[in-house]
Design a protein around this motif. Structure first.
Motif, PDB file in Angstrom:
ATOM      1  N   PRO A   1      16.066   9.948  40.018  1.00  0.00           N
ATOM      2  CA  PRO A   1      15.458   8.714  40.523  1.00  0.00           C
ATOM      3  C   PRO A   1      16.033   7.499  39.799  1.00  0.00           C
ATOM      4  O   PRO A   1      16.202   7.505  38.579  1.00  0.00           O
ATOM      5  CB  PRO A   1      13.973   8.904  40.199  1.00  0.00           C
ATOM      6  CG  PRO A   1      13.962   9.805  39.010  1.00  0.00           C
ATOM      7  CD  PRO A   1      15.163  10.689  39.123  1.00  0.00           C
TER       8      PRO A   1
ATOM      9  N   ASN B   1      15.751   3.166  39.398  1.00  0.00           N
ATOM     10  CA  ASN B   1      14.857   2.022  39.577  1.00  0.00           C
ATOM     11  C   ASN B   1      15.594   0.694  39.477  1.00  0.00           C
ATOM     12  O   ASN B   1      14.964  -0.359  39.365  1.00  0.00           O
ATOM     13  CB  ASN B   1      13.724   2.081  38.551  1.00  0.00           C
ATOM     14  CG  ASN B   1      12.833   3.289  38.776  1.00  0.00           C
ATOM     15  OD1 ASN B   1      12.185   3.420  39.805  1.00  0.00           O
ATOM     16  ND2 ASN B   1      12.832   4.199  37.808  1.00  0.00           N
TER      17      ASN B   1
ATOM     18  N   SER C   1      11.433   3.585  43.686  1.00  0.00           N
ATOM     19  CA  SER C   1      12.421   4.494  43.126  1.00  0.00           C
ATOM     20  C   SER C   1      13.255   5.123  44.249  1.00  0.00           C
ATOM     21  O   SER C   1      12.717   5.549  45.271  1.00  0.00           O
ATOM     22  CB  SER C   1      11.715   5.589  42.327  1.00  0.00           C
ATOM     23  OG  SER C   1      12.650   6.495  41.797  1.00  0.00           O
TER      24      SER C   1
END
Length: 253
Positions: free
Chosen positions: A51, A53, A44
């Protein structure tokens, strides 16, 4: 002066982290205003409190989160659309005319060691040991409508220790600023609305326009820096915008 310029060219080339298919890189398709597929990332990456991903590597000089970017004429930051992205050199790249866009995420020990050393050198007050990096490189890319041999080479490196995140923008050789559809001259790659460099968190609060963005002087971005190394800009981007001072060299490539 010629000897100094030749030395500085070698130094600038050495700023780039290793890239290419022999490094395990993927390449974007040859496509005007194209992009990579959405790239899931194994670690992440926090970009101003959020965050992420996954990301995209967009042909037009942008690494983006959550949305791909096909826009070829750059706008100044902050953007109205709220797109979070990193822009080493947002302009109308056309890799059908020449060049390649490479990218990879990595946990290679040598790359992580280099990221760690660079960040510790520039931000000595912040304890940092890289555990992941993403390297995107625009290698000798041409501009839309090009009627010249002018090409640009630049790079974005994202790295994190799992908490603190940095971006590093590296410039090896910048010869053009503008594609024809953005008002540029097909023979020179100059004029019109020049390229934008910096980053935008999408919140209209945390963003940065590298000086000379969207001006003719952006062609000389390889002679500027905020960390004392011409051709390199580095920012902490997990939470706070780093203080910036601009430096330049007398030998502009």
């Amino acid at each position: 002066m010629e000897t100094l310029c030749a030395f500085l060219l070698l130094v600038v080339d050495s700023l780039l982290y290793p890239y290419g298919t022999d490094q395990g890189d993927r390449k974007n398709p040859k496509s005007d205003d194209g992009t990579s597929p959405e790239i899931p990332i194994s670690q992440s990456f926090t970009f101003y409190g959020k965050p992420y991903n996954a990301l995209y590597v967009n042909n037009n000089g942008v690494v983006s989160f959550g949305v791909n970017v096909s826009q070829y004429t750059p706008d100044p930051f902050p953007l109205d659309g709220g797109w979070p992205f990193v822009a080493p050199y947002w302009g109308d790249v056309d890799n059908r005319m020449g060049g390649d866009i490479f990218w990879r995420q990595t946990q290679d020990a040598a790359i992580l060691s280099r990221c760690t050393a660079d960040i510790n050198n520039y931000f000595s007050e912040i304890p940092f040991q890289a555990i992941w990096a993403f390297v995107a490189t625009w290698d000798r890319v041409a501009y839309f409508g090009s009627a010249s041999k002018k090409v640009n080479t630049f790079q974005a490196v994202l790295t994190t220790n799992g908490d603190i995140a940095f971006i590093m923008l590296n410039y090896a050789d910048i010869q053009w600023t503008t594609g024809r559809a953005s008002g540029g001259d097909a023979k020179t790659g100059l004029g019109g609305t020049p390229a934008q460099a910096g980053f935008d968190s999408g919140d209209k609060t945390n963003y940065y326009n590298i000086p000379s963005s969207r001006t003719p002087d952006v062609v000389n971005i390889g002679g500027t820096t905020n960390v004392g190394v011409p051709g390199r800009w580095v920012f902490q981007v997990d939470e706070f915008v780093a203080a910036v001072t601009t430096e330049s060299t007398d030998c502009l490539m």
